[in-house]
Design a protein around this motif. Structure first.
Motif, short mmCIF file in Angstrom:
data_model
loop_
_atom_site.label_atom_id
_atom_site.label_comp_id
_atom_site.label_asym_id
_atom_site.label_seq_id
_atom_site.Cartn_x
_atom_site.Cartn_y
_atom_site.Cartn_z
N CYS A 112 0.92 -1.14 -0.05
CA CYS A 112 -0.04 -0.13 -0.07
C CYS A 112 0.81 1.34 -0.14
O CYS A 112 1.89 1.30 0.78
CB CYS A 112 -0.81 -0.07 1.33
SG CYS A 112 -1.96 -1.16 1.19
N SER A 113 0.23 2.37 -0.84
CA SER A 113 1.17 3.64 -0.64
C SER A 113 0.39 4.48 0.69
O SER A 113 -0.37 3.87 1.29
CB SER A 113 0.92 4.40 -2.00
OG SER A 113 -0.66 4.76 -1.82
N LEU A 114 1.19 5.50 1.03
CA LEU A 114 0.88 6.27 2.12
C LEU A 114 -0.45 6.73 1.93
O LEU A 114 -1.29 6.77 3.40
CB LEU A 114 1.83 7.28 2.34
CG LEU A 114 3.35 6.76 2.80
CD1 LEU A 114 4.17 8.12 2.95
CD2 LEU A 114 3.09 6.44 4.22
N SER A 115 -0.94 6.94 0.84
CA SER A 115 -2.39 7.60 0.83
C SER A 115 -3.49 6.50 0.80
O SER A 115 -4.54 6.66 1.46
CB SER A 115 -2.52 8.37 -0.81
OG SER A 115 -2.15 7.26 -1.64
N GLU A 116 -3.01 5.37 0.51
CA GLU A 116 -3.82 4.04 0.53
C GLU A 116 -4.14 3.70 2.08
O GLU A 116 -5.06 3.29 2.62
CB GLU A 116 -3.33 3.06 -0.22
CG GLU A 116 -3.52 3.18 -1.84
CD GLU A 116 -2.99 1.78 -2.58
OE1 GLU A 116 -3.28 1.82 -3.62
OE2 GLU A 116 -1.72 1.38 -1.93
N MET A 117 -2.85 3.85 2.80
CA MET A 117 -2.79 3.68 4.24
C MET A 117 -3.65 4.58 5.01
O MET A 117 -4.35 4.10 5.95
CB MET A 117 -1.43 3.64 4.73
CG MET A 117 -0.49 2.22 4.54
SD MET A 117 0.96 2.36 5.55
CE MET A 117 1.94 1.99 4.22
N ARG A 118 -3.48 5.85 4.63
CA ARG A 118 -4.41 6.84 5.12
C ARG A 118 -5.92 6.41 4.96
O ARG A 118 -6.66 6.61 5.90
CB ARG A 118 -4.06 8.03 4.56
CG ARG A 118 -4.90 9.19 5.31
CD ARG A 118 -4.61 10.62 4.76
NE ARG A 118 -5.37 10.47 3.31
CZ ARG A 118 -4.83 11.03 2.27
NH1 ARG A 118 -3.72 11.82 2.21
NH2 ARG A 118 -5.22 10.77 1.02
N ASP A 119 -6.34 6.07 3.77
CA ASP A 119 -7.60 5.75 3.57
C ASP A 119 -8.20 4.57 4.19
O ASP A 119 -9.14 4.23 4.96
CB ASP A 119 -7.72 5.38 1.78
CG ASP A 119 -7.79 6.88 0.95
OD1 ASP A 119 -7.79 7.88 1.57
OD2 ASP A 119 -7.31 6.71 -0.19
N LEU A 120 -7.01 3.55 4.54
CA LEU A 120 -7.44 2.35 5.10
C LEU A 120 -7.84 2.73 6.64
O LEU A 120 -8.71 2.25 7.30
CB LEU A 120 -6.18 1.45 5.18
CG LEU A 120 -6.16 0.47 4.01
CD1 LEU A 120 -4.89 -0.32 3.89
CD2 LEU A 120 -7.40 -0.41 3.87
N ALA A 121 -6.86 3.66 7.12
CA ALA A 121 -7.25 4.03 8.59
C ALA A 121 -8.30 4.88 8.80
O ALA A 121 -9.20 4.70 9.80
CB ALA A 121 -5.94 4.95 9.08
N HIS A 122 -8.88 5.61 7.79
CA HIS A 122 -10.00 6.55 7.98
C HIS A 122 -11.37 5.52 7.82
O HIS A 122 -12.31 5.88 8.56
CB HIS A 122 -10.02 7.48 6.97
CG HIS A 122 -9.27 8.86 6.96
ND1 HIS A 122 -8.81 9.15 8.56
CD2 HIS A 122 -8.55 9.53 6.30
CE1 HIS A 122 -8.01 10.14 8.50
NE2 HIS A 122 -7.76 10.49 7.08
N SER A 123 -11.01 4.58 7.08
CA SER A 123 -12.30 3.67 6.82
C SER A 123 -12.40 2.79 7.88
O SER A 123 -13.33 2.06 8.43
CB SER A 123 -11.98 2.75 5.54
OG SER A 123 -10.93 2.05 5.57
N GLY A 124 -11.31 2.56 9.04
CA GLY A 124 -11.37 1.54 10.13
C GLY A 124 -11.01 0.24 9.59
O GLY A 124 -11.04 -0.72 10.61
#
Length: 172
Positions: A112-124
């Motif tokens: 995962c890229s950093l932006s994908e990790m951020r999206d994963l974190a926000h989605s729970g």
């Protein structure tokens, strides 16, 4: 004859008093030993759960950014789950196994890229230990409820308050 009866009654009273004192001391000692064993068991579970959370979090972070076919990094996590099987309830073990499966699945997905990790974190989606934490809290809460029902449990903040009060009293 009355003197003998009085002496025997006196000896019987002393014997009964001694037995009562012995029984009280023995029961008190047994309950203290049981309390200490329960405290040790709860502390052991807390440590095991904490170690699992630390290792699972480390591995999940690695899995998100690395794709692997090597399972050597998972050995400690498997060992922690095996230890849980010995002392923990079925819901805790099941939740730990689900978390472990999630880590393995994550290792098999593309990095995962950093932006994908951020999206994963926000989605729970990165909160893969939620069920495990809830199962652990329920198990530890049940252990403390048993201690409370038996009059053995003192909340930690009360123990600290008692300690600071006794320290303040001894300082004067």
């Amino acid at each position: 004859m009355d003197a003998y009866i009085s002496a025997l009654v006196g000896l019987a009273g002393v014997a009964i008093g001694g037995l009562a004192s012995f029984a009280t001391a023995w029961i008190t000692h047994r309950s203290q030993v049981r309390e200490k064993q329960r405290e040790i068991e709860v502390a052991k579970r807390e440590k095991l759960f904490s170690d699992f959370i630390a290792e699972a979090t480390r591995l999940y972070g690695d899995a998100v950014s690395h794709q692997k076919d090597d399972v050597s990094d998972l050995v400690l996590l498997y060992a922690l789950v095996a230890q849980m099987r010995l002392i923990s309830s079925r819901p805790v073990v099941d939740a730990a196994e689900r978390a472990m499966a999630r880590i393995v699945e994550t290792y098999l997905t593309p990095n995962c890229s950093l932006s994908e990790m951020r999206d994963l974190a926000h989605s729970g989606a990165m909160n893969f230990l939620l069920d495990f934490g809830e199962a652990c809290r329920a198990e530890l809460g049940a252990a403390r409820a048993d201690e409370f029902a038996m009059g053995l449990y003192k909340p930690r903040r009360l123990e600290r308050a008692e300690h600071s009060t006794s320290a303040a009293v001894s300082a004067h």
